[in-house]
Design a protein around this motif. Structure first.
Motif, PDB file in Angstrom:
ATOM      1  N   LEU A 426       0.835  -1.204   0.000  1.00 49.59           N
ATOM      2  CA  LEU A 426       0.000   0.000   0.000  1.00 49.59           C
ATOM      3  C   LEU A 426       0.870   1.255   0.000  1.00 49.59           C
ATOM      4  N   VAL A 427       1.900   1.264   0.843  1.00 46.04           N
ATOM      5  CA  VAL A 427       2.781   2.425   0.911  1.00 46.04           C
ATOM      6  C   VAL A 427       3.520   2.618  -0.414  1.00 46.04           C
ATOM      7  N   GLY A 428       3.879   1.513  -1.043  1.00 43.15           N
ATOM      8  CA  GLY A 428       4.584   1.621  -2.307  1.00 43.15           C
ATOM      9  C   GLY A 428       3.716   2.151  -3.429  1.00 43.15           C
ATOM     10  N   ALA A 429       2.395   1.949  -3.326  1.00 36.88           N
ATOM     11  CA  ALA A 429       1.492   2.353  -4.404  1.00 36.88           C
ATOM     12  C   ALA A 429       0.766   3.661  -4.124  1.00 36.88           C
ATOM     13  N   LEU A 430       0.737   4.069  -2.869  1.00 39.11           N
ATOM     14  CA  LEU A 430      -0.041   5.259  -2.488  1.00 39.11           C
ATOM     15  C   LEU A 430       0.567   6.536  -3.047  1.00 39.11           C
ATOM     16  N   THR A 431      -0.293   7.463  -3.390  1.00 38.25           N
ATOM     17  CA  THR A 431       0.128   8.834  -3.671  1.00 38.25           C
ATOM     18  C   THR A 431      -0.464   9.721  -2.588  1.00 38.25           C
ATOM     19  N   PRO A 432       0.147  10.870  -2.312  1.00 42.33           N
ATOM     20  CA  PRO A 432      -0.399  11.748  -1.261  1.00 42.33           C
ATOM     21  C   PRO A 432      -1.868  12.086  -1.468  1.00 42.33           C
ATOM     22  N   VAL A 464       8.014   0.751  14.234  1.00 35.51           N
ATOM     23  CA  VAL A 464       7.077   0.435  13.157  1.00 35.51           C
ATOM     24  C   VAL A 464       6.688   1.700  12.405  1.00 35.51           C
ATOM     25  N   VAL A 465       6.425   2.780  13.150  1.00 36.79           N
ATOM     26  CA  VAL A 465       6.072   4.056  12.524  1.00 36.79           C
ATOM     27  C   VAL A 465       7.216   4.537  11.637  1.00 36.79           C
ATOM     28  N   ASN A 466       8.434   4.507  12.170  1.00 35.36           N
ATOM     29  CA  ASN A 466       9.587   4.976  11.400  1.00 35.36           C
ATOM     30  C   ASN A 466       9.848   4.089  10.188  1.00 35.36           C
ATOM     31  N   THR A 467       9.631   2.784  10.328  1.00 32.16           N
ATOM     32  CA  THR A 467       9.815   1.879   9.193  1.00 32.16           C
ATOM     33  C   THR A 467       8.812   2.178   8.088  1.00 32.16           C
ATOM     34  N   LEU A 468       7.577   2.446   8.470  1.00 29.09           N
ATOM     35  CA  LEU A 468       6.556   2.812   7.485  1.00 29.09           C
ATOM     36  C   LEU A 468       6.944   4.103   6.765  1.00 29.09           C
ATOM     37  N   LEU A 469       7.345   5.109   7.522  1.00 28.43           N
ATOM     38  CA  LEU A 469       7.737   6.382   6.917  1.00 28.43           C
ATOM     39  C   LEU A 469       8.963   6.219   6.030  1.00 28.43           C
ATOM     40  N   ASP A 470       9.902   5.359   6.456  1.00 27.25           N
ATOM     41  CA  ASP A 470      11.114   5.159   5.684  1.00 27.25           C
ATOM     42  C   ASP A 470      10.824   4.474   4.350  1.00 27.25           C
ATOM     43  N   ALA A 471       9.774   3.664   4.321  1.00 29.35           N
ATOM     44  CA  ALA A 471       9.413   2.966   3.089  1.00 29.35           C
ATOM     45  C   ALA A 471       8.698   3.877   2.102  1.00 29.35           C
ATOM     46  N   ALA A 472       8.213   5.008   2.575  1.00 31.88           N
ATOM     47  CA  ALA A 472       7.452   5.927   1.729  1.00 31.88           C
ATOM     48  C   ALA A 472       8.378   6.941   1.070  1.00 31.88           C
ATOM     49  N   PRO A 473       8.069   7.360  -0.147  1.00 28.83           N
ATOM     50  CA  PRO A 473       8.836   8.454  -0.759  1.00 28.83           C
ATOM     51  C   PRO A 473       8.592   9.757  -0.019  1.00 28.83           C
ATOM     52  N   PRO A 474       9.480  10.751  -0.154  1.00 25.78           N
ATOM     53  CA  PRO A 474       9.372  11.980   0.655  1.00 25.78           C
ATOM     54  C   PRO A 474       8.005  12.657   0.605  1.00 25.78           C
ATOM     55  N   ALA A 475       7.395  12.757  -0.575  1.00 30.79           N
ATOM     56  CA  ALA A 475       6.100  13.452  -0.653  1.00 30.79           C
ATOM     57  C   ALA A 475       5.034  12.738   0.167  1.00 30.79           C
ATOM     58  N   LEU A 476       5.060  11.397   0.139  1.00 26.76           N
ATOM     59  CA  LEU A 476       4.089  10.648   0.934  1.00 26.76           C
ATOM     60  C   LEU A 476       4.428  10.737   2.422  1.00 26.76           C
ATOM     61  N   ARG A 477       5.732  10.738   2.758  1.00 27.75           N
ATOM     62  CA  ARG A 477       6.124  10.931   4.162  1.00 27.75           C
ATOM     63  C   ARG A 477       5.535  12.233   4.702  1.00 27.75           C
ATOM     64  N   GLU A 478       5.676  13.268   3.905  1.00 22.91           N
ATOM     65  CA  GLU A 478       5.171  14.573   4.351  1.00 22.91           C
ATOM     66  C   GLU A 478       3.684  14.514   4.646  1.00 22.91           C
ATOM     67  N   ARG A 479       2.942  13.948   3.715  1.00 24.53           N
ATOM     68  CA  ARG A 479       1.487  13.900   3.888  1.00 24.53           C
ATOM     69  C   ARG A 479       1.097  13.019   5.069  1.00 24.53           C
ATOM     70  N   LEU A 480       1.769  11.871   5.213  1.00 21.02           N
ATOM     71  CA  LEU A 480       1.466  10.993   6.347  1.00 21.02           C
ATOM     72  C   LEU A 480       1.739  11.697   7.669  1.00 21.02           C
ATOM     73  N   LEU A 481       2.864  12.390   7.753  1.00 22.66           N
ATOM     74  CA  LEU A 481       3.195  13.076   9.002  1.00 22.66           C
ATOM     75  C   LEU A 481       2.210  14.201   9.296  1.00 22.66           C
ATOM     76  N   VAL A 482       1.787  14.920   8.243  1.00 29.78           N
ATOM     77  CA  VAL A 482       0.773  15.958   8.452  1.00 29.78           C
ATOM     78  C   VAL A 482      -0.488  15.343   9.041  1.00 29.78           C
ATOM     79  N   GLU A 483      -0.906  14.226   8.477  1.00 32.03           N
ATOM     80  CA  GLU A 483      -2.133  13.587   8.960  1.00 32.03           C
ATOM     81  C   GLU A 483      -1.964  13.019  10.370  1.00 32.03           C
ATOM     82  N   PHE A 484      -0.809  12.388  10.632  1.00 31.65           N
ATOM     83  CA  PHE A 484      -0.584  11.819  11.955  1.00 31.65           C
ATOM     84  C   PHE A 484      -0.522  12.915  13.025  1.00 31.65           C
ATOM     85  N   VAL A 485       0.188  14.003  12.727  1.00 33.83           N
ATOM     86  CA  VAL A 485       0.262  15.102  13.700  1.00 33.83           C
ATOM     87  C   VAL A 485      -1.122  15.724  13.882  1.00 33.83           C
TER      88      VAL A 485
END
Length: 493
Positions: A426-432, A464-485
């Motif tokens: 899912l992380v590999g296929a997701l877009t922000p 686990v959280v960091n591993t998920l973020l590390d597997a995501a490309p930067p743009a998706l990391r940004e969006r995930l962190l925005v949503e998590f925060v």
């Protein structure tokens, strides 16, 4: 008549009750003293310094820096802080930069935004301004570019030296470039960019060059005086037009005080904002904020005056020795390697191929009372662990080595984090843009972020959280962190 049908605030409480509530809330924070937190705070372990800074803050907390004619005390303290920063960074009478001027800001991010704003506004004829930065430049440059609608040209750093190639920086300069930036040192790895070469290239192109020395720039000159091979980076370098340095870092002042310096007043002029086309007072601001509490400025002034040159030289000595001890501790553990030989106040390390999962290691260190900062992989650079080293760490260095070795052993036994196959896919296929509130909540629940009153708490272990973020490309990391925060930041009604 009071409308009893409307909900209001709770009834007032006694002062001590309110303070007790603050103390109870603070009990869950990371420790700001004791030398076990390697990020976010800067502790010199100087007896009485907290009390001095708090007393100075109290004296000026309600003074407003908006109008220096009404409160000349703040003007005097700001000028003294700018002068002190200039002297540390190679400016002042008898130097090649005798006319340096500056402003006190709320922190490094504001200083960098203003550096970009000043460079942009110096060229109103450029309708699509650009800045050139190395990929290791602080994220605040990206924030400045975003806020100010300035394009950012990013030059990769070497995977070996962690520095940008000066020739590549020069090649990235265009007719629309208004600023070239470099770091002294970079935050992530603590290395000093080739400032002299980059500044020369900027000068040849007629472009300003800003040195971001916010992080460790206050300490580098003292390390040089101690005999460390610190490369040229300050106003002694021709072509350097501005420098930022945070006093709430290695000047050990309370949050949040930074200084933005310009080589002369003409370079600083576009930094100001003035507005008189309304019926109120004429607004004139050197920085982003209008109203500014004098508390942080006074606290910084008292701190710098109290520690003085001899105090900062002593603290640099202690910090240098702590850095060396921590680096030796990393070298002594199989499975770890330094990202770079330390040359400032940072120890940054990663794992070898047969080493531990770094994110599991960070959790193991946390369990042993050491609070480190994990950094995700990026553009060929591996994930790493960042240690910001302050003087307070020195007495703890002997304890860190055995705990690090023990934590590595425990991480190897635990093994690496394995994301469920469907989650990894899912992380590999997701877009922000594909993230929905329902999907975010599902991800958060799967990561152990429960939906409870007062916000979604973080799991005890973050691997686990960091591993998920590390597997995501930067743009998706940004969006995930925005949503998590966003899940964390909820009103308590």
């Amino acid at each position: 008549m009071i409308d009893e049908t409307r909900a209001g605030l709770p009834a007032g409480v006694a002062a001590e009750v309110a303070l007790d509530e603050v103390r109870r809330l603070r009990a869950g924070d990371r420790p700001i003293h004791g030398g076990r937190l390697f990020a976010y705070v800067y502790d010199p372990a100087v007896p009485g310094l907290d009390e001095l800074a708090a007393a100075a803050h109290r004296e000026s907390a309600h003074v407003n820096g908006l109008d220096p004619t009404a409160f000349p005390s703040l003007l005097a303290m700001e000028n003294a802080l700018v002068g002190a920063a200039g002297r540390v960074l190679g400016a002042g009478p008898g130097t090649t930069a005798p006319d340096v001027v500056g402003s006190v800001t709320s922190g490094g991010t504001e200083s960098l935004i203003l550096a970009v704003k000043t460079a942009r506004d110096a060229h109103p004829e450029i309708t699509a301004p650009r800045i050139v930065v190395p990929s290791s430049a602080h994220a605040a440059f990206a924030k400045a570019a975003h806020y100010l609608r300035v394009a950012m040209d990013v030059v990769p750093v070497s995977l070996d030296t962690l520095r940008p190639d000066p020739a590549a920086m020069a090649a990235a300069i265009r007719p629309e470039t208004v600023l070239v930036a470099c770091s002294a040192p970079s935050y992530a790895h603590g290395v000093v960019d080739p400032v002299a070469e980059i500044a020369a290239a900027a000068a040849d192109a007629g472009v300003r060059c800003h040195v971001d020395a916010c992080f460790g720039g206050w300490t580098l000159p003292y390390l040089r005086r101690l005999g460390e091979p610190v490369p040229a980076f300050d106003f002694a370098v021709p072509g350097v037009t501005s420098i930022s340095v945070d006093l709430h870092k290695y000047a050990y002042a309370p949050k949040g005080v930074s200084v933005l310096l310009h080589r002369d007043a003409s370079l600083r002029a576009p930094q100001y904002f003035a507005y008189a086309d309304w019926p109120g007072y004429t607004m004139i601001n050197p920085v982003i904020a209008s109203t500014r509490s004098g508390g942080p400025i006074a606290a910084a002034y008292a701190t710098v005056r109290h520690l003085g040159d001899d105090g900062y030289l002593r603290l640099a000595t202690v910090t240098r020795d702590a850095v060396a001890g921590l680096a030796d501790a990393v070298r002594a553990v199989d499975g770890l390697r330094l990202m770079a030989e330390p040359e400032s106040t940072v120890v940054c390390f990663t794992a070898t191929e047969d080493g531990p999962d770094l994110f599991v290691l960070v959790d193991e260190l946390t369990a042993r009372g050491w609070h480190t900062q994990p950094q995700l992989s990026y553009a060929g650079l591996p994930a790493s662990v960042h240690l910001t080293v302050t003087a307070s760490v020195a007495p703890r260095v002997g304890d860190f080595g055995p705990d690090l070795a023990d934590a590595v052993a425990a991480a190897l036994v635990a093994g690496p984090v394995r994301l469920p196959a469907e989650l990894a896919a899912l992380v590999g296929a997701l877009t922000p843009d594909a993230l929905t509130p329902e999907l975010v909540e599902g991800l958060a629940a799967g990561l152990g972020m429960g939906d409870e009153p007062g916000g979604a708490p973080l799991p005890e272990r973050m691997a686990v959280v960091n591993t998920l973020l590390d597997a995501a490309p930067p743009a998706l990391r940004e969006r995930l962190l925005v949503e998590f925060v966003g899940l964390l930041q909820r009103p308590t009604w």
